[in-house]
Design a protein around this motif. Sequence first.
Motif, short mmCIF file in Angstrom:
data_model
loop_
_atom_site.label_atom_id
_atom_site.label_comp_id
_atom_site.label_asym_id
_atom_site.label_seq_id
_atom_site.Cartn_x
_atom_site.Cartn_y
_atom_site.Cartn_z
N PHE A 792 49.67 49.73 48.20
CA PHE A 792 49.92 48.29 48.10
C PHE A 792 51.00 47.82 49.05
O PHE A 792 51.56 46.75 48.89
CB PHE A 792 50.28 47.94 46.64
CG PHE A 792 49.15 48.20 45.69
CD1 PHE A 792 48.18 47.24 45.47
CD2 PHE A 792 49.05 49.42 45.03
CE1 PHE A 792 47.12 47.48 44.61
CE2 PHE A 792 47.99 49.67 44.17
CZ PHE A 792 47.01 48.70 43.95
N LYS A 793 51.28 48.61 50.06
CA LYS A 793 52.30 48.23 51.04
C LYS A 793 51.95 46.92 51.73
O LYS A 793 52.83 46.13 52.11
CB LYS A 793 52.47 49.33 52.08
CG LYS A 793 53.14 50.60 51.55
CD LYS A 793 54.58 50.33 51.14
CE LYS A 793 55.29 51.63 50.76
NZ LYS A 793 56.67 51.36 50.27
N SER A 794 50.66 46.68 51.88
CA SER A 794 50.23 45.47 52.59
C SER A 794 50.35 44.21 51.74
O SER A 794 50.12 43.10 52.24
CB SER A 794 48.76 45.61 53.02
OG SER A 794 47.92 45.72 51.87
N CYS A 795 50.72 44.35 50.47
CA CYS A 795 50.75 43.19 49.57
C CYS A 795 51.94 42.28 49.82
O CYS A 795 52.05 41.22 49.18
CB CYS A 795 50.76 43.65 48.12
SG CYS A 795 49.16 44.31 47.57
N GLY A 796 52.83 42.64 50.72
CA GLY A 796 53.98 41.80 51.01
C GLY A 796 53.58 40.42 51.49
O GLY A 796 54.33 39.45 51.31
#
Length: 806
Positions: A792-796
Amino acid sequence: MKSRQANACLIRHMLRQLWLVLASAICLGSVEAGTEHFNKDSISAVGDLLDRVLPGSRDHFSLTLTSTCKDAVDAPCYQLSDDGDRVAVAGTSSSELTSALGFYLRSYCNMTIGWPRGGGTNVFIPARWPKIGDVVVRRRSVPWSYMMNVCTHSYSLVWYSWKDWENFIDWMALSGINNVLALTGQEEVQYKVFRSFGLNDTTIRSWFNGPALLTWSRGQNEYGADIAGPLPRSWMREQWQLQQRIVARYRELGIVGQLPGFQGNVPLALKDVWKDANITAAGATGWLDALDPLFGRIADVWMQMMIKDFGTDHWYQLDGYFNGGTAPWLSMEEPSMSGPAVDPAWYARGVAAYESLNRTDPDAIWSFQGFAFEFWKDTPQTASWLRGFVEAVPPGRFNIIDMDYTFGEWQKWNNSAFFGAKFIWTALHNFGANDGLKGNLSRVNEMPFAAQEANTGIWGIGFTPEGIDQNPAYYDFLTEQAWRSERVPDIAKSLIDGAHKRYGLVAEVPEVKAAWQLLTESMYSQDVGVHDQTGVAHLPGTATWDFRGDGHTPGTALCKTFGAWVQLLRVSSMIEHENEPFRYDLINLGRDVLARLSTPLSIDFHAAALPSAGASGAVPSAKEVTRTGDLYLQLLADLDKLVGTDQAFLLGSWLSMARRFGKNSSDCSVVGLPAIASCEDFYEWNARVQITTWNPTMPGDVKIPDGPVDYANKQWSGLISGYYAARAARLQRLALDAAAAGKAVEAAAVDSAFAALAAQWTTAFDVRYPESPEDDARGVSWEMLRKYEPYFKSCGAALPAEQLVI
């Protein structure tokens, strides 16, 4: 010939209908047909409910029945006020009294009344009972609060003992529900009816499905005969006795129980016994046209027996087209673009269907599940079919359960509102009792009021899920709709307030507020389908809508669900560990996140193991099969561990509940399955089959039988590791062997391996699973969150950074 018969019936019935309308007006006076309340003197039953739900609380409440509420508010209504140190509760029926108590316990005391698989319970005797302050008066906006789907009895309630039913009925009463399907125990009535028409014991019992699949040998929901059967006589008798207690409790608490009417499906052997050429054969089932005299003869005996055994509240569930065809959802003729205003054939069959109830019970109300015409095209001809039924029944005596799972069936045919028929709008957002966070609350907030504002015949609001053990917040919001006079202006605030009360919190907690704001914006702002399509039970999963174009980057809704999980975990240490509703929500959120992650992993593994699906003869790569298979299997193992920390997600308790029905019986057997050595084994086999292959897979089968395979899948500890992961492991083994041999995996080999597993697992009665949680919910949740956070790193980009900080 049939058209002439239909027209003659149409003319004959006009006089009869006029007489019925006049008789109804004389008998009912100013009370609308079907809205009479029952057993208004059941204050003692309401007190008994308090003793069961919250022992020691009865004396704190003074209960009174009244004809109106404060300021001349008409029935159905209730009011709450202070009476010294006690709370005074007044209601216009026992149902309004229990509704008031539920409202007080939830809204003033921050309690949760539920059941083990439905989100848990949190009740207690307060150190100080909250005061009411200004008198609270609430009135139902519609008379009926409805729940139940014919499938709910199989997918959620099939293994309920009387103790389980007591708990569930108390929840209904405290939630204001006052109209339900009462279908338990009907097989004993059917058995006696068909015996009286000349059929023998074996023919009847072999026509019924097994206990876990009984819904699909009942009436117009017919799917087949003798699936996981034959049905033991001991089961019929025990369920018959259970139903007598269920309907008695319903009536004590002011709940209407809709009994099943005769819907025209019979054991095919009846065709030979009665020499009736009009019985249409479909497998082992015969279908009777309602215009056949035999239909009326059977219906009369059926109704007399049903009422003799169970009494009646005058409501009867009666579905179908009554034209001698198979179940509506299995076949449908193509409608033309023209037709009469009222189809005479449908009118005639409507008359016959209603009279099959009315001859025995002059006060009968015909309740029709609208799913029977969910997929009808919007044409003049289909309109004439439905109007045939509506016109065939006196006003106020035909009720439609609107079961649309998008908006509302009442909007069909240019907002026809069912051509003047009474109806109950319901939300249908779950098939197969699958797990999954979902539910468009904006639609739930809109539909009932839109129907009322359009001056339709709406007289009820409710929900009709095939399985009820999911999404308690969704159903909490829905049950309140019958008591609201207008739309909720801020759905997020309603869910946030409800969550604080569920968790027993008095002051606002920012993390809880943030979690439920995110859930309102994601999973409770859309319906993503009535079925679970993730990669947990499906290999491969198809729920790709959760991800961006690359198929692996989480989309906004999944990011927000993950963010909500983070928020609840951050506050978990300050909420009492024994708070069941909080623990359920915490584990349910984590379950949903991991389940949705399983979809791309299952797709990757399936593509690696079976590359021949895209190019005939392709040999799998051992490296890719190992890499993708191990990732997928590890996620399934982790998900199994996580859900094993909450009672709602345990396979063991489901199987244990099934086995206890066989402890005192010895009349169970299945041809071709020597592994079933007792009734306990028989019921466990039924329980295992329902949630996996649905149609039983027998030893030696080279393929799982066609049908709704994995339709009733669950994300339960024990089922995930013991069946879904085992299936994936077998596919991985086949693919690795094929890679070593330089060959493609043969489809027949996959079918055979899966069938062998199904036959083995559904009869593995020596394998027991935990019946209570075995690990720490908070600790395992933190373990899984940290492990899967990199996904979920891209959820920023979708969430503020502080909502993703672990």
